[in-house]
Design a protein around this motif. Structure first.
Motif, PDB file in Angstrom:
ATOM      1  N   LYS A  66       0.791  44.559  48.845  1.00 54.30           N
ATOM      2  CA  LYS A  66       2.076  44.695  48.159  1.00 54.30           C
ATOM      3  C   LYS A  66       3.270  44.407  49.059  1.00 54.30           C
ATOM      4  CE  LYS A  66       2.406  49.732  48.868  1.00 54.30           C
ATOM      5  NZ  LYS A  66       1.215  49.861  49.734  1.00 54.30           N
ATOM      6  N   ASP A  67       3.058  44.428  50.360  1.00 50.40           N
ATOM      7  CA  ASP A  67       4.169  44.222  51.307  1.00 50.40           C
ATOM      8  C   ASP A  67       4.348  42.769  51.732  1.00 50.40           C
ATOM      9  OD1 ASP A  67       4.660  47.007  51.353  1.00 50.40           O
ATOM     10  OD2 ASP A  67       3.089  47.293  52.857  1.00 50.40           O
ATOM     11  N   TYR A  68       3.587  41.843  51.124  1.00 52.61           N
ATOM     12  CA  TYR A  68       3.616  40.446  51.580  1.00 52.61           C
ATOM     13  C   TYR A  68       4.076  39.506  50.472  1.00 52.61           C
ATOM     14  CZ  TYR A  68       1.240  42.170  55.692  1.00 52.61           C
ATOM     15  OH  TYR A  68       0.950  42.862  56.842  1.00 52.61           O
ATOM     16  N   ASP A  69       4.491  38.313  50.878  1.00 55.84           N
ATOM     17  CA  ASP A  69       4.923  37.281  49.933  1.00 55.84           C
ATOM     18  C   ASP A  69       3.763  36.401  49.487  1.00 55.84           C
ATOM     19  OD1 ASP A  69       7.785  37.875  50.088  1.00 55.84           O
ATOM     20  OD2 ASP A  69       7.648  37.102  52.138  1.00 55.84           O
ATOM     21  N   ILE A  70       2.843  36.129  50.423  1.00 54.21           N
ATOM     22  CA  ILE A  70       1.699  35.265  50.150  1.00 54.21           C
ATOM     23  C   ILE A  70       0.447  35.931  50.702  1.00 54.21           C
ATOM     24  CG2 ILE A  70       0.592  33.038  50.625  1.00 54.21           C
ATOM     25  CD1 ILE A  70       3.385  31.830  50.953  1.00 54.21           C
ATOM     26  N   VAL A  71      -0.616  35.934  49.918  1.00 53.10           N
ATOM     27  CA  VAL A  71      -1.931  36.361  50.391  1.00 53.10           C
ATOM     28  C   VAL A  71      -2.874  35.171  50.236  1.00 53.10           C
ATOM     29  CG1 VAL A  71      -3.908  37.864  50.001  1.00 53.10           C
ATOM     30  CG2 VAL A  71      -1.592  38.782  49.794  1.00 53.10           C
ATOM     31  N   HIS A  72      -3.468  34.767  51.355  1.00 54.28           N
ATOM     32  CA  HIS A  72      -4.373  33.609  51.364  1.00 54.28           C
ATOM     33  C   HIS A  72      -5.771  34.126  51.679  1.00 54.28           C
ATOM     34  CE1 HIS A  72      -4.871  29.103  52.654  1.00 54.28           C
ATOM     35  NE2 HIS A  72      -5.900  29.542  51.937  1.00 54.28           N
ATOM     36  N   CYS A  73      -6.705  33.975  50.744  1.00 56.16           N
ATOM     37  CA  CYS A  73      -8.046  34.539  50.931  1.00 56.16           C
ATOM     38  C   CYS A  73      -9.106  33.455  51.051  1.00 56.16           C
ATOM     39  CB  CYS A  73      -8.386  35.507  49.797  1.00 56.16           C
ATOM     40  SG  CYS A  73      -8.191  34.853  48.128  1.00 56.16           S
ATOM     41  N   HIS A  74     -10.219  33.853  51.669  1.00 54.84           N
ATOM     42  CA  HIS A  74     -11.328  32.944  51.952  1.00 54.84           C
ATOM     43  C   HIS A  74     -12.640  33.688  51.714  1.00 54.84           C
ATOM     44  CE1 HIS A  74      -8.545  30.214  54.159  1.00 54.84           C
ATOM     45  NE2 HIS A  74      -7.928  31.362  54.404  1.00 54.84           N
ATOM     46  N   THR A  75     -13.712  32.939  51.551  1.00 52.65           N
ATOM     47  CA  THR A  75     -15.077  33.385  51.257  1.00 52.65           C
ATOM     48  C   THR A  75     -15.154  33.997  49.856  1.00 52.65           C
ATOM     49  OG1 THR A  75     -15.080  35.664  52.128  1.00 52.65           O
ATOM     50  CG2 THR A  75     -15.448  33.888  53.712  1.00 52.65           C
ATOM     51  N   PRO A  76     -16.242  33.734  49.124  1.00 52.97           N
ATOM     52  CA  PRO A  76     -16.314  34.086  47.705  1.00 52.97           C
ATOM     53  C   PRO A  76     -16.081  35.567  47.395  1.00 52.97           C
ATOM     54  CG  PRO A  76     -18.072  32.556  48.270  1.00 52.97           C
ATOM     55  CD  PRO A  76     -17.426  32.956  49.555  1.00 52.97           C
ATOM     56  N   LEU A  77     -16.828  36.468  48.038  1.00 54.33           N
ATOM     57  CA  LEU A  77     -16.746  37.880  47.676  1.00 54.33           C
ATOM     58  C   LEU A  77     -15.432  38.514  48.118  1.00 54.33           C
ATOM     59  CD1 LEU A  77     -20.450  38.811  48.417  1.00 54.33           C
ATOM     60  CD2 LEU A  77     -19.373  38.573  46.182  1.00 54.33           C
ATOM     61  N   ALA A  78     -14.973  38.148  49.309  1.00 52.66           N
ATOM     62  CA  ALA A  78     -13.673  38.659  49.766  1.00 52.66           C
ATOM     63  C   ALA A  78     -12.546  38.160  48.870  1.00 52.66           C
ATOM     64  CB  ALA A  78     -13.423  38.241  51.209  1.00 52.66           C
ATOM     65  N   SER A  79     -12.666  36.934  48.393  1.00 52.10           N
ATOM     66  CA  SER A  79     -11.613  36.377  47.544  1.00 52.10           C
ATOM     67  C   SER A  79     -11.615  37.016  46.159  1.00 52.10           C
ATOM     68  CB  SER A  79     -11.783  34.867  47.414  1.00 52.10           C
ATOM     69  OG  SER A  79     -12.874  34.543  46.574  1.00 52.10           O
ATOM     70  N   ILE A  80     -12.783  37.410  45.675  1.00 48.34           N
ATOM     71  CA  ILE A  80     -12.857  38.116  44.394  1.00 48.34           C
ATOM     72  C   ILE A  80     -12.171  39.474  44.524  1.00 48.34           C
ATOM     73  CG2 ILE A  80     -14.428  39.239  42.763  1.00 48.34           C
ATOM     74  CD1 ILE A  80     -16.437  36.939  43.428  1.00 48.34           C
ATOM     75  N   ALA A  81     -12.500  40.210  45.587  1.00 50.35           N
ATOM     76  CA  ALA A  81     -11.872  41.508  45.819  1.00 50.35           C
ATOM     77  C   ALA A  81     -10.361  41.368  45.969  1.00 50.35           C
ATOM     78  CB  ALA A  81     -12.480  42.151  47.076  1.00 50.35           C
ATOM     79  N   THR A  82      -9.935  40.334  46.684  1.00 46.55           N
ATOM     80  CA  THR A  82      -8.507  40.130  46.924  1.00 46.55           C
ATOM     81  C   THR A  82      -7.761  39.828  45.633  1.00 46.55           C
ATOM     82  OG1 THR A  82      -8.933  39.322  49.165  1.00 46.55           O
ATOM     83  CG2 THR A  82      -6.818  38.745  48.173  1.00 46.55           C
ATOM     84  N   ARG A  83      -8.314  38.974  44.813  1.00 42.19           N
ATOM     85  CA  ARG A  83      -7.603  38.597  43.587  1.00 42.19           C
ATOM     86  C   ARG A  83      -7.584  39.742  42.572  1.00 42.19           C
ATOM     87  NH1 ARG A  83     -10.137  32.731  42.626  1.00 42.19           N
ATOM     88  NH2 ARG A  83     -11.918  33.740  43.655  1.00 42.19           N
ATOM     89  N   LEU A  84      -8.634  40.551  42.558  1.00 42.31           N
ATOM     90  CA  LEU A  84      -8.614  41.749  41.714  1.00 42.31           C
ATOM     91  C   LEU A  84      -7.545  42.726  42.210  1.00 42.31           C
ATOM     92  CD1 LEU A  84     -12.453  42.352  41.225  1.00 42.31           C
ATOM     93  CD2 LEU A  84     -10.795  41.852  39.413  1.00 42.31           C
TER      94      LEU A  84
END
Length: 352
Positions: A66-84
């Motif tokens: 919540k404290d950032y302007d952009i979140v850039h994620c990588h790898t399938p499972l980490a990216s699923i958790a991040t986007r949720l």
């Protein structure tokens, strides 16, 4: 994370704040990033789909993002958790970028991959501002099937092509160190010793060629080490398993041919490195590889299950200076400077 050293430094030098969230218990973050001033948040993401850490990570990421302007994620499972975790913050202006380093669903993938990963990625795409794909097959699939706000194609994470082109090594001395005669034909692979990397098919091909002057060198570790050693003994193949190496740039310069027989890849970095080193590449005719290698130009393509095709390619590869020049030229599009510029342009574009 080491792939992004130059990008993160450029971003920080440009006045941006860059912090990192990752599972440090699985792979500690390099001191390099901490020295740059990056905060490191340890979260419980895992590459295993059975790990409950991926569920815990959703709450952990939510408390950070919540404290950032952009979140850039990588790898399938980490990216699923991040986007949720981030989907509720997007209405407040947070932008979410996901780089897919090779979808688990692809032409020829097991049905279970399509049944499990495809629908999840399709859903998560709705909470993705930019979906970056690194090979053309994934790019075309994403354009047709994914509803991300924006879909981009960037060929890989970037390498320092000059580093591999300019490295100087005493070829005979290095070969002596790893047990390869200076007059031998040296085939090189760099990568984990696992079933997907498929090194066994090369050993089987060399067994059929039955040329004692050919030596196969693999730099990497993994659970297939004993199986590969036993297979090489069975087929009477000169196999050298070097384990983890920090001198792969020198090894490329000592080899006569680079071999990547993988069953699945996103966009393999070692192929880029080999091309930048001036090596012709013999690789499987799969997603990602076909973007980088053109048969008869900078290497040859083969079915990853056809040892006869591999043997035929090995027999006809002849390394010469003009070929080495063409290999280097074909690697320049993967240079870090070009890749970093593309990513920074995406960052600037979505901040507006």
């Amino acid at each position: 994370m080491d792939f992004f050293k130059s990008l993160i430094k450029e971003l920080i030098d440009g006045g941006n704040v860059v912090d990192i969230a990752t599972n440090e218990s699985e792979k500690p973050v390099s001191q390099y990033f901490k020295d740059l001033g990056c905060k490191v948040f340890s979260i419980d993401t895992s590459r295993s789909p059975l790990s409950t850490g991926n569920i815990r990570a959703i709450k952990q990421i939510k408390s950070i993002a919540k404290d950032y302007d952009i979140v850039h994620c990588h790898t399938p499972l980490a990216s699923i958790a991040t986007r949720l975790a981030c989907k509720g913050f997007r209405k407040n202006g947070l932008k979410v970028i996901y780089t897919a380093h090779g979808f688990h669903f692809y032409k020829g993938a097991p049905l279970k991959n399509w049944l499990i990963y495809y629908p999840v990625e399709k859903i998560c795409a709705h909470w993705t501002d930019v979906l970056i794909t690194i090979n053309k097959e994934d790019f075309e699939l994403a354009k047709k099937k994914m509803k991300a706000k924006r879909i981009e194609y960037i060929p890989g994470v970037g390498i320092d092509t000059k580093k591999f082109a300019d490295v100087v090594v005493d070829r005979d001395k290095k070969r002596e160190e790893i047990g390869v005669p200076k007059v031998a034909k040296m085939l090189l692979s760099v990568g984990e010793l696992n079933e997907n990397k498929n090194h066994k098919v090369v050993i089987e091909a060399l067994g059929k060629i039955n040329d004692p002057n050919i030596h196969y060198v693999i730099a990497g570790v993994g659970d297939q080490k004993e199986n590969l050693e036993n297979l090489a003994k069975t087929f009477n193949v000169n196999l050298h398993l070097l384990g983890y190496r920090k001198d792969v740039a020198e090894l490329y310069k000592c080899a006569d041919l680079y071999v990547l027989p993988s069953i699945r890849e996103g966009l393999n970095v070692s192929v880029m490195e080999a091309l930048a080193s001036g090596l012709s590449v013999l690789c499987s005719n799969i997603r990602g590889n076909v973007d980088m290698v053109v048969s008869g130009d900078n290497g040859y393509l083969f079915s990853p299950f056809d040892e006869n095709a591999i043997g035929n390619c090995v027999r006809r590869v002849i390394i010469n200076e003009s070929k080495r020049s063409k290999c280097f030229e074909s690697s320049y599009r993967y240079d870090s400077s070009r890749i970093n510029d593309s990513i920074k342009n995406i960052y600037e574009g979505i901040k507006r």
